[in-house]
Design a protein around this motif. Structure first.
Motif, PDB file in Angstrom:
ATOM      1  N   ALA A 232      18.563  40.418  36.937  1.00 49.76           N
ATOM      2  CA  ALA A 232      19.708  39.643  37.629  1.00 49.76           C
ATOM      3  C   ALA A 232      19.207  38.250  38.190  1.00 49.76           C
ATOM      4  O   ALA A 232      20.120  37.430  37.898  1.00 49.76           O
ATOM      5  CB  ALA A 232      19.886  40.367  39.227  1.00 49.76           C
ATOM      6  N   ASP A 233      17.817  37.992  38.233  1.00 49.24           N
ATOM      7  CA  ASP A 233      17.385  36.761  38.346  1.00 49.24           C
ATOM      8  C   ASP A 233      17.323  35.896  37.059  1.00 49.24           C
ATOM      9  O   ASP A 233      17.816  34.526  37.305  1.00 49.24           O
ATOM     10  CB  ASP A 233      15.905  36.727  38.855  1.00 49.24           C
ATOM     11  CG  ASP A 233      15.802  37.335  40.473  1.00 49.24           C
ATOM     12  OD1 ASP A 233      16.720  37.403  41.105  1.00 49.24           O
ATOM     13  OD2 ASP A 233      14.634  37.979  40.744  1.00 49.24           O
ATOM     14  N   ALA A 234      17.248  36.559  36.066  1.00 48.09           N
ATOM     15  CA  ALA A 234      17.091  35.761  34.883  1.00 48.09           C
ATOM     16  C   ALA A 234      18.684  35.420  34.457  1.00 48.09           C
ATOM     17  O   ALA A 234      18.814  34.031  33.899  1.00 48.09           O
ATOM     18  CB  ALA A 234      16.678  36.685  33.653  1.00 48.09           C
ATOM     19  N   ILE A 235      19.483  36.219  34.662  1.00 48.42           N
ATOM     20  CA  ILE A 235      20.887  35.781  34.436  1.00 48.42           C
ATOM     21  C   ILE A 235      21.397  34.846  35.499  1.00 48.42           C
ATOM     22  O   ILE A 235      22.311  33.629  35.122  1.00 48.42           O
ATOM     23  CB  ILE A 235      21.824  37.196  34.630  1.00 48.42           C
ATOM     24  CG1 ILE A 235      21.510  38.052  33.699  1.00 48.42           C
ATOM     25  CG2 ILE A 235      23.224  36.710  34.330  1.00 48.42           C
ATOM     26  CD1 ILE A 235      22.241  39.526  33.755  1.00 48.42           C
ATOM     27  N   LEU A 236      21.171  34.904  36.589  1.00 45.29           N
ATOM     28  CA  LEU A 236      21.270  33.659  37.473  1.00 45.29           C
ATOM     29  C   LEU A 236      20.696  32.431  37.125  1.00 45.29           C
ATOM     30  O   LEU A 236      21.275  31.349  37.189  1.00 45.29           O
ATOM     31  CB  LEU A 236      20.746  34.077  38.986  1.00 45.29           C
ATOM     32  CG  LEU A 236      21.460  34.988  39.743  1.00 45.29           C
ATOM     33  CD1 LEU A 236      20.972  35.418  41.107  1.00 45.29           C
ATOM     34  CD2 LEU A 236      22.988  34.320  39.983  1.00 45.29           C
ATOM     35  N   GLU A 237      19.403  32.376  36.610  1.00 50.79           N
ATOM     36  CA  GLU A 237      18.858  31.161  36.108  1.00 50.79           C
ATOM     37  C   GLU A 237      19.702  30.588  34.902  1.00 50.79           C
ATOM     38  O   GLU A 237      19.878  29.462  34.845  1.00 50.79           O
ATOM     39  CB  GLU A 237      17.468  31.774  35.713  1.00 50.79           C
ATOM     40  CG  GLU A 237      16.630  30.255  35.109  1.00 50.79           C
ATOM     41  CD  GLU A 237      15.350  30.401  34.650  1.00 50.79           C
ATOM     42  OE1 GLU A 237      14.729  29.670  34.152  1.00 50.79           O
ATOM     43  OE2 GLU A 237      14.773  31.905  34.917  1.00 50.79           O
ATOM     44  N   LEU A 238      20.412  31.386  34.184  1.00 46.09           N
ATOM     45  CA  LEU A 238      20.997  31.124  32.843  1.00 46.09           C
ATOM     46  C   LEU A 238      22.429  30.298  33.417  1.00 46.09           C
ATOM     47  O   LEU A 238      23.012  29.811  32.483  1.00 46.09           O
ATOM     48  CB  LEU A 238      21.282  32.117  31.925  1.00 46.09           C
ATOM     49  CG  LEU A 238      20.015  32.879  31.065  1.00 46.09           C
ATOM     50  CD1 LEU A 238      20.360  33.822  30.355  1.00 46.09           C
ATOM     51  CD2 LEU A 238      19.264  31.578  30.535  1.00 46.09           C
TER      52      LEU A 238
ATOM     53  N   LEU B 138      28.261  31.355  32.019  1.00 52.81           N
ATOM     54  CA  LEU B 138      27.646  32.685  31.431  1.00 52.81           C
ATOM     55  C   LEU B 138      28.469  32.846  30.377  1.00 52.81           C
ATOM     56  O   LEU B 138      28.266  33.526  29.308  1.00 52.81           O
ATOM     57  CB  LEU B 138      27.553  33.582  32.466  1.00 52.81           C
ATOM     58  CG  LEU B 138      26.453  33.521  33.722  1.00 52.81           C
ATOM     59  CD1 LEU B 138      26.414  34.565  34.666  1.00 52.81           C
ATOM     60  CD2 LEU B 138      25.064  33.675  32.914  1.00 52.81           C
ATOM     61  N   GLN B 139      29.824  32.663  30.345  1.00 57.67           N
ATOM     62  CA  GLN B 139      30.811  33.188  29.506  1.00 57.67           C
ATOM     63  C   GLN B 139      30.782  32.328  28.139  1.00 57.67           C
ATOM     64  O   GLN B 139      30.698  32.670  27.132  1.00 57.67           O
ATOM     65  CB  GLN B 139      32.153  32.905  29.885  1.00 57.67           C
ATOM     66  CG  GLN B 139      32.619  33.964  30.923  1.00 57.67           C
ATOM     67  CD  GLN B 139      34.044  33.783  31.723  1.00 57.67           C
ATOM     68  OE1 GLN B 139      34.451  32.743  31.572  1.00 57.67           O
ATOM     69  NE2 GLN B 139      34.594  34.853  32.096  1.00 57.67           N
TER      70      GLN B 139
ATOM     71  N   GLU C 100      32.773  39.898  34.178  1.00 56.71           N
ATOM     72  CA  GLU C 100      33.973  40.319  34.967  1.00 56.71           C
ATOM     73  C   GLU C 100      34.047  40.508  36.485  1.00 56.71           C
ATOM     74  O   GLU C 100      33.202  40.904  36.864  1.00 56.71           O
ATOM     75  CB  GLU C 100      34.859  41.408  34.216  1.00 56.71           C
ATOM     76  CG  GLU C 100      34.054  42.778  34.372  1.00 56.71           C
ATOM     77  CD  GLU C 100      34.851  43.716  33.541  1.00 56.71           C
ATOM     78  OE1 GLU C 100      35.561  43.341  32.610  1.00 56.71           O
ATOM     79  OE2 GLU C 100      34.509  44.903  33.643  1.00 56.71           O
ATOM     80  N   PRO C 101      35.040  40.198  37.267  1.00 58.94           N
ATOM     81  CA  PRO C 101      35.048  40.453  38.703  1.00 58.94           C
ATOM     82  C   PRO C 101      34.894  41.979  38.824  1.00 58.94           C
ATOM     83  O   PRO C 101      35.135  42.899  38.336  1.00 58.94           O
ATOM     84  CB  PRO C 101      36.338  40.048  39.035  1.00 58.94           C
ATOM     85  CG  PRO C 101      37.184  39.177  38.195  1.00 58.94           C
ATOM     86  CD  PRO C 101      36.534  39.718  36.763  1.00 58.94           C
TER      87      PRO C 101
END
Length: 582
Positions: free
Chosen positions: A499-505, A468-469, A476-477
């Motif tokens: 949230a699901d979209a970011i997890l996929e990425l 992701l970075q 960040e934590p």
């Protein structure tokens, strides 16, 4: 053509001759190139692999007796005469070594008659290329070269060659490659006194390719031919260049350059291997990894995974720009201004993949359309234009700015847009058309915007955080096994499944993979009703994309049916009276 002469020693020392005869295919290549240099328009190749014999017959300009006696001596050619000519190569052969090499590896016999001669000659050559038997003979203008007992004095070479079937496959590939570069030539190939295959002449290479790839139709191909302007970054030289100073070659003008490109449309045809990504320069197929990579890069995100395009590129370049003297078979070259040519190739491919007035009327078999509409009719409804009137002047003006006018008329099963154009109708799948639009927008302007309320993710691995970075997320934590994401692509801001979209990425892939995933999630879903203005806006945006034929995953976006196909399907050519039995 001028007379055949032995090259001076200083020229011989500049030439990478090497051993050019190492197989059946190399013999065919060298003899066919000589035939093409002689202006042949019909070439007949006969092969007897078990007897190690090859015969090539052509209708070229032929040779007189003086040339025939000189033809097989070492470094004898009519195509160059001095070291200056090495930078003005306009022929396929120029080293004068092929026939001479054949006299050391086989028995060589040539029948030939010049186009202005009254009699033909038969010459048999011995060791060193000397004519040991000469006699007059009756023959039509042209040349017949017969090579017998190939490698008879090199038993180790014969044993080291592949099987007969593999050698014949290599011969076929060699002829195909040469035919692509010279589509105007008629080819007849015989094996063991039986006709093996023929290639008929074609006006363009795009018309020739279906003969070599029977599963590809001419309508599956798009051809682009254009002049290439000189590189503006290079100004013409002020002084004559030294013939040995290769550093000045890049300064030469490319005003006589041209490009011919034939591509298989990605929604129609593609291959499991990159075996049909081919590059030719000045009539010869060459190996150029840099240009081949430019071609493959231009098709990125237009084909399904692990599929490769059909693409034939033929560059006609000023001879000053090329150094053919790199490989004995002349398949590897030095090409000046490589980056400039890569840019021109990319632009030409982009032009070929766009929709244009030349290819908008594309017919597809009517059964495909009828089956699709029948299935849609059973499961859904049609959203028809409730007011089928001409668009308002302002609307017509805005539509005229679109490069190709497609008029939305209905929606089938809330999935397919029925579009009308002057030559017929198209069915466009709304989700992947919108996905193509969004993907190219993201490629042109990828940016992540801050969000007021961070998105909390749970139990990410270090690799997911790094991924992701890497694609630009501010993460960040936020506690034990918790992570806060403080920015995201603008297209995802108003979605409930951020949230699901970011997890996929986070599961991997490069930036383009992330852009494809965002575009896919953001595109309008199939099954979503659309109004006519919304459908029209989507069509207009989609037509303006750079690669409108397929989505980023390689799926075809539209199905076309032209007016002539509709006419045939509904039998509009019938005479009404006769159809009534009158």
């Amino acid at each position: 053509m001028t007379s055949i002469q032995a090259l001076p020693k200083e020229v011989v020392h500049l030439i990478t001759a090497g051993e050019v005869i190492d197989s059946f295919a190399s013999v065919v290549r060298e003899l066919v190139e000589n035939a093409l240099d002689a202006g042949a328009t019909r070439i007949v190749i006969a092969l007897w692999p078990q007897q190690w014999r090859i015969r090539v017959t052509d209708n070229g300009c032929g040779m007189d007796l003086d040339d025939l006696q000189q033809a097989a001596t070492s470094h004898s050619t009519s195509k160059i005469h001095s070291s200056d000519d090495l930078w003005k190569i306009n022929s396929l052969g120029f080293r004068g070594e092929a026939l001479h090499s054949l006299t050391t590896l086989a028995d060589l016999e040539i029948f030939s008659r010049s186009s202005n001669g009254n009699v033909g000659w038969r010459v048999v050559y011995g060791e060193g290329g000397k004519a040991i038997q000469v006699e007059a003979t009756a023959i039509a203008p042209g040349t017949v070269v017969t090579v017998s007992n190939l490698f008879a004095n090199c038993a180790a070479r014969r044993h080291g060659l592949p099987s007969t079937a593999q050698q014949m496959k290599a011969v076929q590939a060699t002829i195909y490659n040469i035919a692509l570069c010279h589509p105007q030539v008629t080819w007849q190939v015989w094996q063991d006194d039986r006709q093996w295959f023929t290639i008929s002449p074609a006006a363009t290479v795009g018309q020739l390719i279906p003969q070599l790839l029977p599963q590809v139709r001419q309508g599956d191909l798009q051809q682009v031919t254009q002049e290439i302007p000189p590189n503006p970054e290079n100004s013409p030289p002020d002084q004559p260049r030294a013939t040995t100073n290769t550093t000045q070659h890049s300064q030469l003008s490319t005003q006589h350059s041209a490009l011919t490109l034939v591509v298989g449309l990605p929604d129609r045809c593609h291959r499991h291997r990159p075996d049909w990504v081919r590059v030719a320069i000045n009539g010869r197929m060459v190996k150029s990894p840099e240009l081949e990579q430019a071609i493959l890069g231009s098709f990125h995100r237009t084909l399904p995974r692990d599929r490769y395009p059909i693409c034939f590129l033929h560059l006609v370049i000023s001879p000053d720009q090329i150094n053919w003297n790199r490989n004995p078979a002349k398949t590897e070259i030095y090409l000046n201004e490589l980056t400039y040519w890569q840019e021109q190739i990319t632009q030409a491919i982009n032009q070929a993949l766009r929709l244009s007035s030349a290819n908008i009327k594309e017919s597809v078999h009517t059964t495909r359309v009828s089956q699709l509409i029948k299935a849609a009719e059973e499961k859904g409804n049609y959203n028809l234009n409730p007011n089928p009137q001409s668009p308002a002047p302002s609307e017509a003006l805005s539509l005229s700015k679109c490069p190709h006018f497609l008029k939305a008329v209905a929606q089938v099963s809330n999935t397919y847009i029925v579009a009308e154009h002057p030559g017929g109708m198209w069915l466009v799948e709304q989700h992947i058309a919108h996905e193509r639009v969004l993907y190219e927008q993201l490629c042109d302007n990828w940016q992540l915007t801050p969000v007021e309320t961070p998105i909390i993710l749970y139990q990410l691995s270090p690799a997911q955080v790094t991924q992701l970075q890497r694609i630009g997320f501010d993460i960040e934590p936020f506690g034990e096994q918790l992570w806060a994401v403080r920015n995201l692509p603008a297209m995802l801001q108003n979605r409930e499944d951020c949230a699901d979209a970011i997890l996929e990425l986070s599961w991997g892939g490069d930036l383009q993979t992330a852009q494809v995933a965002v575009a896919c999630r953001s595109a309008i879903r199939n099954g979503t009703p659309m109004s006519l203005p919304e459908m029209q806006q989507l069509l207009d945006n989609w037509q303006r994309t750079r690669n409108p034929r397929t989505c980023p995953h390689g799926r075809p976006i539209y199905l076309s049916l032209d007016e002539s196909a509709l006419s045939r399907f509904f039998r509009r050519h019938w005479v009404i009276g006769k159809s009534h039995g009158i």
